[in-house]
Structure formats: C-alpha cells, structure tokens
Design a protein around this motif. Structure first.
Motif, PDB file in Angstrom:
ATOM      1  N   GLY A   1       4.143   9.878  -7.765  1.00 37.10           N
ATOM      2  CA  GLY A   1       5.221  10.431  -8.755  1.00 37.10           C
ATOM      3  C   GLY A   1       6.111  10.637  -7.665  1.00 37.10           C
ATOM      4  N   LEU A   2       6.551   9.206  -7.104  1.00 36.42           N
ATOM      5  CA  LEU A   2       8.001   9.701  -5.903  1.00 36.42           C
ATOM      6  C   LEU A   2       8.812   8.821  -6.929  1.00 36.42           C
ATOM      7  CD1 LEU A   2       6.437  10.829  -2.501  1.00 36.42           C
ATOM      8  CD2 LEU A   2       7.695  12.345  -4.101  1.00 36.42           C
ATOM      9  N   LEU A   3       7.502   7.652  -7.063  1.00 38.24           N
ATOM     10  CA  LEU A   3       8.427   6.411  -7.144  1.00 38.24           C
ATOM     11  C   LEU A   3       7.627   5.672  -8.302  1.00 38.24           C
ATOM     12  CD1 LEU A   3       8.432   3.686  -4.202  1.00 38.24           C
ATOM     13  CD2 LEU A   3      10.714   4.764  -4.805  1.00 38.24           C
ATOM     14  N   SER A   4       8.124   4.479  -9.316  1.00 42.20           N
ATOM     15  CA  SER A   4       8.110   4.623 -10.462  1.00 42.20           C
ATOM     16  C   SER A   4       8.408   2.994 -10.259  1.00 42.20           C
ATOM     17  CB  SER A   4       7.877   4.889 -12.037  1.00 42.20           C
ATOM     18  OG  SER A   4       9.926   5.209 -11.991  1.00 42.20           O
TER      19      SER A   4
ATOM     20  N   ARG B   1       0.922  -1.234  -0.759  1.00 43.51           N
ATOM     21  CA  ARG B   1       0.085  -0.214   0.240  1.00 43.51           C
ATOM     22  C   ARG B   1       0.859   1.584   0.082  1.00 43.51           C
ATOM     23  NH1 ARG B   1      -4.219  -2.263   4.970  1.00 43.51           N
ATOM     24  NH2 ARG B   1      -3.490   0.086   5.156  1.00 43.51           N
ATOM     25  N   THR B   2       1.502   0.810   0.652  1.00 46.30           N
ATOM     26  CA  THR B   2       3.132   2.437   0.868  1.00 46.30           C
ATOM     27  C   THR B   2       3.811   2.468  -0.504  1.00 46.30           C
ATOM     28  OG1 THR B   2       3.014   2.106   3.608  1.00 46.30           O
ATOM     29  CG2 THR B   2       4.816   3.633   2.240  1.00 46.30           C
ATOM     30  N   VAL B   3       3.856   1.706  -1.208  1.00 43.01           N
ATOM     31  CA  VAL B   3       4.455   1.914  -2.504  1.00 43.01           C
ATOM     32  C   VAL B   3       3.982   2.141  -3.480  1.00 43.01           C
ATOM     33  CG1 VAL B   3       5.851  -0.049  -4.536  1.00 43.01           C
ATOM     34  CG2 VAL B   3       6.529  -0.474  -1.779  1.00 43.01           C
ATOM     35  N   LYS B   4       2.131   1.618  -4.174  1.00 46.09           N
ATOM     36  CA  LYS B   4       1.296   2.151  -4.257  1.00 46.09           C
ATOM     37  C   LYS B   4       1.069   3.547  -4.247  1.00 46.09           C
ATOM     38  CE  LYS B   4      -2.021   1.871  -7.012  1.00 46.09           C
ATOM     39  NZ  LYS B   4      -2.407   2.283  -8.006  1.00 46.09           N
ATOM     40  N   ARG B   5       0.904   4.314  -3.041  1.00 42.05           N
ATOM     41  CA  ARG B   5       0.458   5.249  -2.947  1.00 42.05           C
ATOM     42  C   ARG B   5       2.226   6.563  -2.961  1.00 42.05           C
ATOM     43  NH1 ARG B   5      -1.351   4.200   2.956  1.00 42.05           N
ATOM     44  NH2 ARG B   5      -3.470   4.154   3.259  1.00 42.05           N
ATOM     45  N   LEU B   6       3.262   6.048  -2.960  1.00 37.28           N
ATOM     46  CA  LEU B   6       4.220   7.370  -3.895  1.00 37.28           C
ATOM     47  C   LEU B   6       4.503   6.873  -5.209  1.00 37.28           C
ATOM     48  CD1 LEU B   6       7.090   5.259  -0.766  1.00 37.28           C
ATOM     49  CD2 LEU B   6       5.808   7.537  -0.691  1.00 37.28           C
TER      50      LEU B   6
END
Length: 80
Positions: free
Chosen positions: A33-36, A24-29
């Motif tokens: 636009g902080l992670l791809s 869930r955290t990775v999805k939010r990031l």
C-alpha cells in the motif's frame, strides 16, 4: 517505467539494480500500500503506460524516514 526509475535510483544513491529486482521491489511496495500505479495514454501513440504514484501511506513513511536521516562523515548530502 522501470528503466526510468532505475536511472533515478542510480543517480540519487549510486546503487545499480537489476530490472528483475526492481520489478519485485515495486510489486512489494504496491502490495504493502505504499505505491499505486495508474495507466495513462502515452503522448502521440496512445499506448497505455503505467505511472507509479506514492500513496498517502507511502508519503508518510518516506517523510518519517527523511526526518530521521543522519548525514555520515565522508558521504555526500542528498540533493532535492
């Protein structure tokens, strides 16, 4: 991907995160636009594997946070 990331977080911070919470955290990031993520072929099998990449926006945010961290007494300094 998630189990590897979880291991790095635990090693760096001592925090134990559930896989569900980490997904869930990775999805939010990613949504922020902080992670791809990129899909790459895994060695030997050719199966698709997702690799997380810090975006320019994410790098800027992380650099700003790092520049303003304060070491608290009794806490180990972060290692590079």
């Amino acid at each position: 991907m998630i189990s590897e990331l979880s291991g790095h977080i635990a090693e760096a911070t001592g925090w134990r995160l559930t896989e569900r919470g980490l997904y869930r955290t990775v999805k939010r990031l990613q949504d922020s636009g902080l992670l791809s993520s990129e899909e790459l072929d895994a060695p030997r099998t050719g199966a698709k594997r997702k690799v997380l990449v810090l975006t320019a926006l994410g790098f800027g945010l992380l650099s700003g946070i790092d520049a303003n961290l304060i070491d608290l007494p009794g806490r180990n300094a972060p290692t590079a």
